[in-house]
Design a protein around this motif. Structure first.
Motif, short mmCIF file in Angstrom:
data_model
loop_
_atom_site.label_atom_id
_atom_site.label_comp_id
_atom_site.label_asym_id
_atom_site.label_seq_id
_atom_site.Cartn_x
_atom_site.Cartn_y
_atom_site.Cartn_z
N GLY A 52 0.80 -1.21 0.00
CA GLY A 52 0.00 0.00 0.00
C GLY A 52 0.84 1.26 0.00
O GLY A 52 0.30 2.38 0.01
N ALA A 53 2.16 1.11 -0.01
CA ALA A 53 3.05 2.28 -0.02
C ALA A 53 3.04 2.93 -1.39
O ALA A 53 2.95 2.25 -2.43
CB ALA A 53 4.46 1.85 0.36
N LYS A 54 3.17 4.23 -1.39
CA LYS A 54 3.24 4.98 -2.64
C LYS A 54 3.88 6.32 -2.34
O LYS A 54 3.98 6.75 -1.18
CB LYS A 54 1.87 5.18 -3.27
CG LYS A 54 0.91 5.97 -2.39
CD LYS A 54 -0.45 6.11 -3.06
CE LYS A 54 -1.41 6.91 -2.17
NZ LYS A 54 -2.74 7.09 -2.82
N GLY A 55 4.32 7.00 -3.39
CA GLY A 55 4.92 8.31 -3.16
C GLY A 55 5.50 8.90 -4.41
O GLY A 55 5.28 8.42 -5.52
N THR A 56 6.27 9.95 -4.22
CA THR A 56 6.92 10.66 -5.32
C THR A 56 8.36 10.96 -4.92
O THR A 56 8.62 11.41 -3.80
CB THR A 56 6.20 11.98 -5.64
OG1 THR A 56 4.85 11.71 -5.99
CG2 THR A 56 6.88 12.70 -6.80
N SER A 73 3.83 7.65 1.48
CA SER A 73 2.80 7.33 2.47
C SER A 73 2.48 5.85 2.38
O SER A 73 2.90 5.16 1.44
CB SER A 73 1.54 8.17 2.23
OG SER A 73 1.00 7.90 0.95
N GLY A 74 1.72 5.35 3.35
CA GLY A 74 1.34 3.94 3.34
C GLY A 74 2.44 3.02 3.83
O GLY A 74 2.33 1.80 3.69
N ALA A 145 9.22 6.36 9.16
CA ALA A 145 7.87 6.84 8.87
C ALA A 145 7.22 7.35 10.15
O ALA A 145 7.50 6.85 11.26
CB ALA A 145 7.04 5.72 8.27
N ASP A 146 6.36 8.35 10.04
CA ASP A 146 5.68 8.88 11.21
C ASP A 146 4.53 7.97 11.64
O ASP A 146 4.33 6.89 11.07
CB ASP A 146 5.22 10.32 10.99
CG ASP A 146 4.12 10.45 9.93
OD1 ASP A 146 3.49 9.42 9.57
OD2 ASP A 146 3.87 11.59 9.47
N LYS A 147 3.75 8.39 12.60
CA LYS A 147 2.67 7.55 13.15
C LYS A 147 1.59 7.25 12.13
O LYS A 147 0.79 6.31 12.31
CB LYS A 147 2.06 8.22 14.37
CG LYS A 147 1.41 9.57 14.10
CD LYS A 147 0.86 10.17 15.37
CE LYS A 147 0.20 11.54 15.12
NZ LYS A 147 -0.95 11.45 14.22
N ASP A 148 1.54 8.05 11.06
CA ASP A 148 0.55 7.83 10.00
C ASP A 148 1.13 7.09 8.79
O ASP A 148 0.45 6.95 7.76
CB ASP A 148 -0.03 9.18 9.54
CG ASP A 148 -0.76 9.90 10.67
OD1 ASP A 148 -1.51 9.23 11.40
OD2 ASP A 148 -0.56 11.12 10.81
N GLY A 149 2.38 6.65 8.91
CA GLY A 149 3.00 5.92 7.81
C GLY A 149 3.53 6.82 6.71
O GLY A 149 3.80 6.35 5.60
#
Length: 268
Positions: A52-56, A73-74, A145-149
Motif C-alpha cells: 500500500g506504499a506509494k509516493g513521489t 505514504s502507506g 515513517a511517522d505515526k501515519d506511515g
C-alpha cells in the motif's frame, strides 16, 4: 519557377510527417517512467508486495550534486525504511519487479528475488554519513515513517560522473512491509536473507519507481541483466512506430525529388 514549385512540393510532403511526429505519444515503457524537466526527474513510487506504499521522488542534478526529495505514504508507521537508488551505470536495463519475481511463491518478493529485476544498490539514501552500497542496511541512518506511515526525505549528495551519465537508467526503491498488519516488523515471514538478525519484513521492497529506462534513455550495452539475456518485451512500440513514420517521410521526399528531376528533364 520550377525550383519554387519543387520547394512547395517538398514542404507539403513534409507536413504529414511533421504532424505525425508532433502528435505521436512518448515511447512506452513498463511501469512508471519518470518525467524529465531539464536536469530534474519526477518518479512515481508504486506499491510492491501489497504494501500500500506509494509516493513521489524528485531527483535533481547540478553537475555531480544530486538532490533527492521523497514524499511517501502507506509505509509501516514508526519504523525505519531502507531506501536506495538501484540500477546500473554501465548501460544495462533494469525494471521494477512484479509478482513473477516471487520464485518460491511465498507471497513476498524479497530483496534477493527482486535484485535480478531492479539491480544492485547504487546509492543508499541514508539521512547522514555514507551513501555507498555498504550502508544499504544501515537502518539506524535510514528515515523513519511517522505515526501515519508518512515519510519525508531530502538530501543532497555528491555522485560519480557515471551516475550523472546514466541517471535515466536508475530507479528508487523503498523497503519495509507489514503483511500481518500488526504495525511493526516481525519474523512472521522469516529472517532476511541479507542479514539473519533482521526480519524479512524489514528488508522486503515496499515500493519502486523507475526513471526513464535504457530503452528510452541510454542504449543498453549488455542486454537485460536478468540471467536470460533476452530483450523480449523491451522494444518500445513507440520507437517502432516512429521508425515507420520516418520511413514514410523519407519515401515522400524521394518522390518529390523524382518529380523535380522529371520536371527539369521535361523543361530541357
Amino acid at each position: 519557377m520550377i525550383a519554387r514549385h519543387a520547394a512547395r512540393l517538398t514542404a507539403l510532403a513534409a507536413v504529414p510527417a511533421a504532424l505525425a511526429f508532433a502528435s505521436f505519444p512518448a515511447a512506452a515503457h513498463t511501469g512508471h517512467p519518470a518525467s524529465a524537466s531539464g536536469d530534474s526527474y519526477q518518479v512515481d513510487l508504486t506499491s510492491l508486495n501489497g504494501s500500500g506504499a506509494k509516493g513521489t521522488a524528485m531527483l535533481s542534478l547540478d553537475g555531480t550534486r544530486l538532490t533527492v526529495k521523497i514524499e511517501a505514504s502507506g509505509l509501516v508507521p514508526g519504523q525505519p525504511h531502507a531506501q536506495h537508488i538501484h540500477g546500473s551505470t554501465s548501460g544495462h536495463d533494469f525494471h521494477c519487479p512484479d509478482a513473477s519475481a516471487d520464485k518460491n511463491q511465498d507471497g513476498i518478493v524479497t530483496t534477493a528475488e527482486g535484485i535480478p529485476a531492479y539491480g544492485d544498490i547504487n546509492i543508499s539514501l541514508t539521512t547522514k554519513g555514507d551513501t555507498s552500497k555498504n550502508s544499504g542496511l544501515a537502518v539506524d541512518r535510514m528515515p523513519t515513517a511517522d505515526k501515519d506511515g508518512k515519510l519525508s526525505y531530502e538530501r543532497t549528495l555528491t555522485v560519480s560522473q557515471k551516475v550523472v551519465d546514466h541517471i535515466k537508467d536508475l530507479h528508487v526503491v523503498q523497503h519495509g512491509i507489514d503483511p500481518n498488519r500488526n504495525g511493526k516488523y516481525d519474523f512472521g515471514k522469516g529472517k532476511s536473507e541479507l542479514d539473519l538478525k533482521l526480519p524479512q519484513e524489514a528488508t522486503a521492497p515496499a515500493d519502486c519507481g523507475m526513471l526513464q529506462g535504457a530503452s528510452v534513455g541510454s542504449m543498453p550495452s549488455g542486454g537485460v541483466e536478468t540471467g536470460s539475456g533476452s530483450t523480449a518485451g523491451i522494444e518500445s512500440p513507440g520507437l517502432i512506430a516512429g521508425g515507420g513514420v520516418a520511413i514514410a517521410a523519407a519515401a515522400g521526399l524521394m518522390l518529390v525529388r523524382r518529380r523535380r528531376t522529371h520536371q527539369i528533364t521535361d523543361s530541357r
